[in-house]
Design an enzyme around this catalytic site. Sequence first.
Site, short mmCIF file in Angstrom:
data_model
loop_
_atom_site.label_atom_id
_atom_site.label_comp_id
_atom_site.label_asym_id
_atom_site.label_seq_id
_atom_site.Cartn_x
_atom_site.Cartn_y
_atom_site.Cartn_z
N ASP A 269 49.37 41.29 43.58
CA ASP A 269 48.25 40.61 42.87
C ASP A 269 48.37 41.11 41.43
OD1 ASP A 269 45.32 40.70 41.86
OD2 ASP A 269 45.03 39.42 43.58
N CYS B 45 43.66 37.03 43.07
CA CYS B 45 45.04 36.11 43.54
C CYS B 45 45.47 36.26 44.95
CB CYS B 45 46.28 36.54 42.77
SG CYS B 45 46.11 36.59 40.89
N ASP B 46 45.25 37.37 45.51
CA ASP B 46 45.69 37.40 46.96
C ASP B 46 44.67 36.41 47.90
OD1 ASP B 46 47.45 39.53 47.40
OD2 ASP B 46 46.04 41.14 46.89
N PHE B 47 43.49 36.57 47.65
CA PHE B 47 42.52 35.77 48.42
C PHE B 47 42.64 34.29 48.30
CE2 PHE B 47 40.69 39.97 48.73
CZ PHE B 47 40.60 40.16 49.97
#
Length: 476
Positions: free
Chosen positions: A338, A368-370
């Site tokens: 991320d 960004c991850d989620f």
Amino acid sequence: MGKTGAFSELMAIRSGDKLDQNEVNFSGEDPLFKSPFRIGETLADALAARAVAANDLWQLRAGRRQTISIDVSAAAATCLGGEDMTLTRDEDGQYRPAPISEDVEHMVALTQPWQTADHRWFVPHFNLPHLERRVLDVLKCENTPESVAQAVRRWKADDLEEALAAVNACGGVVRTPEEWLVHPHGAYLASRPVVEITKIADSAPELLPPGTQPLSGVRVLDLTRILAGPTAGIGMAEHGADVLMVTAPHLPQVPPFVRDTSHGKRSCFLDFNLADEAAQLRDLVREADVFIEGYRPHRLEAHGFGADDLVKLRPGLVYVSVNCYGSGGPFASRAGWDQVAQAVTGVSFTQGIADKAGQPKLTPVYLCDFLTGFLASFGAMIALARRAREGGSYRVQVSLCQSAMLLQRQGLLENFEHAPGRLSDAEFESYAVCDNNTIYGDLKSLGPVIRMSETPPRWSNTTPELGSDKAEWLPR
């Protein structure tokens, strides 16, 4: 938010029949976090798109659609994971925030923008001991912020980026949004849809198994770790899929991240480096519908588990790849996280300017991850609907960098300095799910935040201990 911006971009990828104007309802607004980015609105748009994809599957099952609602603040709070959004019950029976682990605190202290010899900025990434070792060996320094800062200052930014890539370590030059879009890799991603769905083989159409949820009876293999990929898996579980996490005892994990992305799943150990266990994994693939992987690009192909390999084993499979840099371009073979995606795409540059920090800054959450996880489950469900209607095996590709670029396309907020940073207690309680007697204790967590009128997303299984289930599917 909503019917414009990210939502409309994702509906164009969905294609199909136009939505009734009352199907999706948004409430609330940004900001929840001290960031100029429209984090909540973009996440809400992605979750709403995922719910529409679930609704498409529900229509195939039931012949009717249902209404969807989502609150922007609740969508933003999905980024928080532990801390405020995961509570554990103490000896006095009170629920308190689960503390941040020392390993995560250590990683965060080192994984920051540091100035380089040519007066640029660079984010080296220090998660997981073996990857940290690679970065430290290149920098020739100790694992303290002071030592890392001094070491990075001896390097030119582009040289350090190449040196880390050469040893399969992770890090990225902080670029402006404009620099990224003219960089060959940024230009490549800008030419591609944010979720790439490709039919890669023919097969017969497949009716969905019987059931009371959009993904009832759908079997998902989840070969991912650490946030983005596991978030894709939990998204499938929330809509009723049988999600089986597959990992191996020797693979490093971040326990709080495992805890917060395992709700509703099952977990088994299989090491595909061992012939008999690789054979077991192939047996699971033959009866699977979706295969989600978050490995470094081409890593699984080397072990016979690439997309082309598996669709021969299981015609009609939906193969989902979650990575940092996307489906192609000069950085396609590189791994990343991320924070690296934030650095290279311009997010951390813009956050630093807005914060008046005098240097680049990372956003307050791993957005960004989620976001990438939500987009992956959206793409998987769109592919399942296409398989049901016209047949075929599908490749779905999402990336942290594409998600960062989608976020930046939504524009900026002007006033965010007084953002609360968390939901109110009442807001949290309205979504909270209790799960007692888990390996992590008694949990109270932020539950699914999508509301659907007939099939509300939910976690049907208790949060498992890694490796606690058999490597087999539940009966349909």
